[in-house]
Design a protein around this motif. Sequence first.
Motif, PDB file in Angstrom:
ATOM      1  N   UNK A 151      50.783 153.444  -9.576  1.00 43.35           N
ATOM      2  CA  UNK A 151      50.436 152.571  -8.462  1.00 43.35           C
ATOM      3  C   UNK A 151      49.096 152.944  -7.879  1.00 43.35           C
ATOM      4  N   UNK A 152      48.409 151.944  -7.325  1.00 39.95           N
ATOM      5  CA  UNK A 152      47.152 152.150  -6.614  1.00 39.95           C
ATOM      6  C   UNK A 152      47.318 151.539  -5.235  1.00 39.95           C
ATOM      7  N   UNK A 153      47.265 152.404  -4.213  1.00 41.00           N
ATOM      8  CA  UNK A 153      47.561 151.983  -2.843  1.00 41.00           C
ATOM      9  C   UNK A 153      48.968 151.389  -2.804  1.00 41.00           C
ATOM     10  N   UNK A 154      49.120 150.144  -2.366  1.00 43.57           N
ATOM     11  CA  UNK A 154      50.449 149.546  -2.263  1.00 43.57           C
ATOM     12  C   UNK A 154      50.763 148.638  -3.451  1.00 43.57           C
ATOM     13  N   UNK A 155      49.994 148.753  -4.527  1.00 39.26           N
ATOM     14  CA  UNK A 155      50.168 147.879  -5.683  1.00 39.26           C
ATOM     15  C   UNK A 155      50.715 148.654  -6.875  1.00 39.26           C
ATOM     16  N   UNK A 165      41.471 146.945 -11.950  1.00 39.07           N
ATOM     17  CA  UNK A 165      41.213 145.909 -10.962  1.00 39.07           C
ATOM     18  C   UNK A 165      41.489 146.421  -9.555  1.00 39.07           C
ATOM     19  N   UNK A 166      42.585 147.167  -9.396  1.00 43.28           N
ATOM     20  CA  UNK A 166      42.927 147.705  -8.074  1.00 43.28           C
ATOM     21  C   UNK A 166      41.890 148.726  -7.612  1.00 43.28           C
ATOM     22  N   UNK A 167      41.408 149.563  -8.525  1.00 41.23           N
ATOM     23  CA  UNK A 167      40.375 150.547  -8.178  1.00 41.23           C
ATOM     24  C   UNK A 167      39.060 149.846  -7.822  1.00 41.23           C
ATOM     25  N   UNK A 168      38.724 148.805  -8.560  1.00 44.66           N
ATOM     26  CA  UNK A 168      37.491 148.064  -8.287  1.00 44.66           C
ATOM     27  C   UNK A 168      37.544 147.409  -6.916  1.00 44.66           C
ATOM     28  N   UNK A 169      38.702 146.855  -6.575  1.00 48.01           N
ATOM     29  CA  UNK A 169      38.869 146.235  -5.262  1.00 48.01           C
ATOM     30  C   UNK A 169      38.646 147.254  -4.150  1.00 48.01           C
ATOM     31  N   UNK A 170      39.250 148.441  -4.307  1.00 46.90           N
ATOM     32  CA  UNK A 170      39.079 149.492  -3.297  1.00 46.90           C
ATOM     33  C   UNK A 170      37.621 149.920  -3.196  1.00 46.90           C
ATOM     34  N   UNK A 171      36.949 150.043  -4.342  1.00 44.08           N
ATOM     35  CA  UNK A 171      35.547 150.474  -4.336  1.00 44.08           C
ATOM     36  C   UNK A 171      34.659 149.441  -3.647  1.00 44.08           C
ATOM     37  N   UNK A 172      34.896 148.142  -3.907  1.00 44.95           N
ATOM     38  CA  UNK A 172      34.099 147.105  -3.260  1.00 44.95           C
ATOM     39  C   UNK A 172      34.309 147.095  -1.753  1.00 44.95           C
ATOM     40  N   UNK A 179      46.409 157.058  -5.404  1.00 48.73           N
ATOM     41  CA  UNK A 179      47.018 156.842  -6.710  1.00 48.73           C
ATOM     42  C   UNK A 179      48.359 157.564  -6.791  1.00 48.73           C
ATOM     43  N   UNK A 180      49.376 156.847  -7.243  1.00 49.30           N
ATOM     44  CA  UNK A 180      50.669 157.450  -7.564  1.00 49.30           C
ATOM     45  C   UNK A 180      50.706 157.644  -9.070  1.00 49.30           C
TER      46      UNK A 180
END
Length: 452
Positions: A151-155, A165-172, A179-180
Motif C-alpha cells: 500500500x501507498x498512503x491509504x491506497x 502511480x501512487x508515488x508519482x501522485x504524492x511527489x507531484x 509505504x506498507x
Amino acid sequence: MGEFIGSVWWMIVSLGVLVTFHEFGHYWVARRCGVKVLRFSVGFGKPLWMRRNRAGTEFAIAAIPLGGYVKMLDEREVEVHPAERGQAFNHKSVWQRIAIVAAGPLANLVLCVALLWAMFVIGKQDYSATIGRATGMALTAGLQTGDRVLGVDDRDVVTAGQASMALTTAAMDRRDATLTVLDAQQQVRTRTLPLSQLPAGFDERWVPALAGLTWQFRMQPALVERIEPGHPAEGVLMPGDLLLAVDGVRIDSAEQVPAQVRALGERGGPGMIEVQRGADRMALEITPQQGKDARGQPTWQIGVGFPQSSAPVYDTTLQYGPLAALPAALRETARATSDSLGMMRRMITGAASLQNVSGPVTIARVANVSAQRGLDWFLWFLAVMSLSLCIINLLPIPILDGGHLLYYLIELVKGSPLSERAMAAGQYIGLALLAGLMGLAFYNDILGLASR
C-alpha cells in the motif's frame, strides 16, 4: 514500418469500438425520448457503407475513421415537416435533451466497467510491486531488496504500475509517502519515503527511480552470455556464469556491472568476482583493463556480454470470478477516474507538467504495444481510453457534450434557452480551446518521437 502499420491499425480498431459505443449511447436515449435520428455514422466524410432501417435512420461507416456522429432531426439545422416537429430534438424538454447528450459519455463509462470486468475474468498478467533494488532515498527510508509494496498512503496496491502511480501522485503534491511493505521475513512494516525532498522540476515519469526504487521486473540477471577474446574475463569466467558480486559489492542486475567494474578499475589492482556456476559458488580474481565503449569513450572493461534486454516475465495475475470481477471493475474505474481528474487538476494548477497530455501518435503506439501484449492488456487499454473519452466529453467546453450540458443547465436556471449569439460565441471559444489542446498534444508527441 511494421510498427507504424500496427499502430495505425490498432488505433483505428480502438476508435471504432469507442466511438460506436459513445454514439450508440446518444442514439439509444434519443430514440427512447422520441427523437428521430437521421444518421448514425462511424467515421467522417464520404460513406463507404450505408443501410437505412424502418425508422428512417441511415447507419453508415465513413472514410475517415477519426470519430463519428449522430445526426438528429432539429429545426435549427434542417427544415422539419409540421407532422414531425414532435420528433425534433429542439422540441424536447430540457431534461430529455440533457439525458440524450449525457448518454454518450455515460455509454463510455459503462463500456469501461464492462471491459475491465472482462479483463479481470480473463485474468490480467502484470508485474508485482516487488522492490528489486533500493538505493539513495529509498535505502535511507529502510526499504530493502525483496520488499513487496502492499500500500501507498491509504491506497492498496498490487502491481508495480499501481504503486508507481501512487508515488508519482504524492511527489507531484510535494508530500512524503507512507509505504506498507511485506519484507523478506514475511513481516508487514511501514516505511516513509520522503518524496517532498525531490528537487524542483523533477521528471514525473521517473519518480520511483528518482526515489531510489527499481522494481524487480526491470532487473535483468547478470548472466554471462559471451566472453570477449583478449579481455580479462577470458579464461576466468564462462558463458552461463551468474555474477553475484564485484569486489564485495552485491550485484542484483546486469545494469550494475559496468559501474562496479569501473570502480574496481579506478581502485587499481585485482579484485574478486563472485559467480554462481551451476551448483557451485566461487570467487575468482580479475583485473579490469582500460578500453573504449560503443561511443569511443574510455572505460574500464572485463570483457563480458549479457543477453539483450527482453520482455520481463509476468509474476502476478489479477483475476476474479465473474461475480467478484464486477466490484473489482467498479473499484478500478473509480481509481482511474480519481487519478485522471487529479492529474487534470494538477496540470491546471501547475503542480503537474503539461507533458502529460498525449496525442494521437502516443495513443496509437500504446494501442499497438497493448495489442501485442495480449487480449488482457488490450482490454485494459480500451477501458482507459473509454474512460478518458467519457471525462473529456464531460468537460464544460462548448462543442463538447459537456458544453451542451452547461448550456442546458443555464437554461434550467434562467428559464429560457441561451440566445443563438451566445451559443455561437461559445462555439468559437470551444474551438479555440480544443485547437490549443490538440496543438499541445501534437507538440508532446513530436517531442516524444524526437527523444526516442
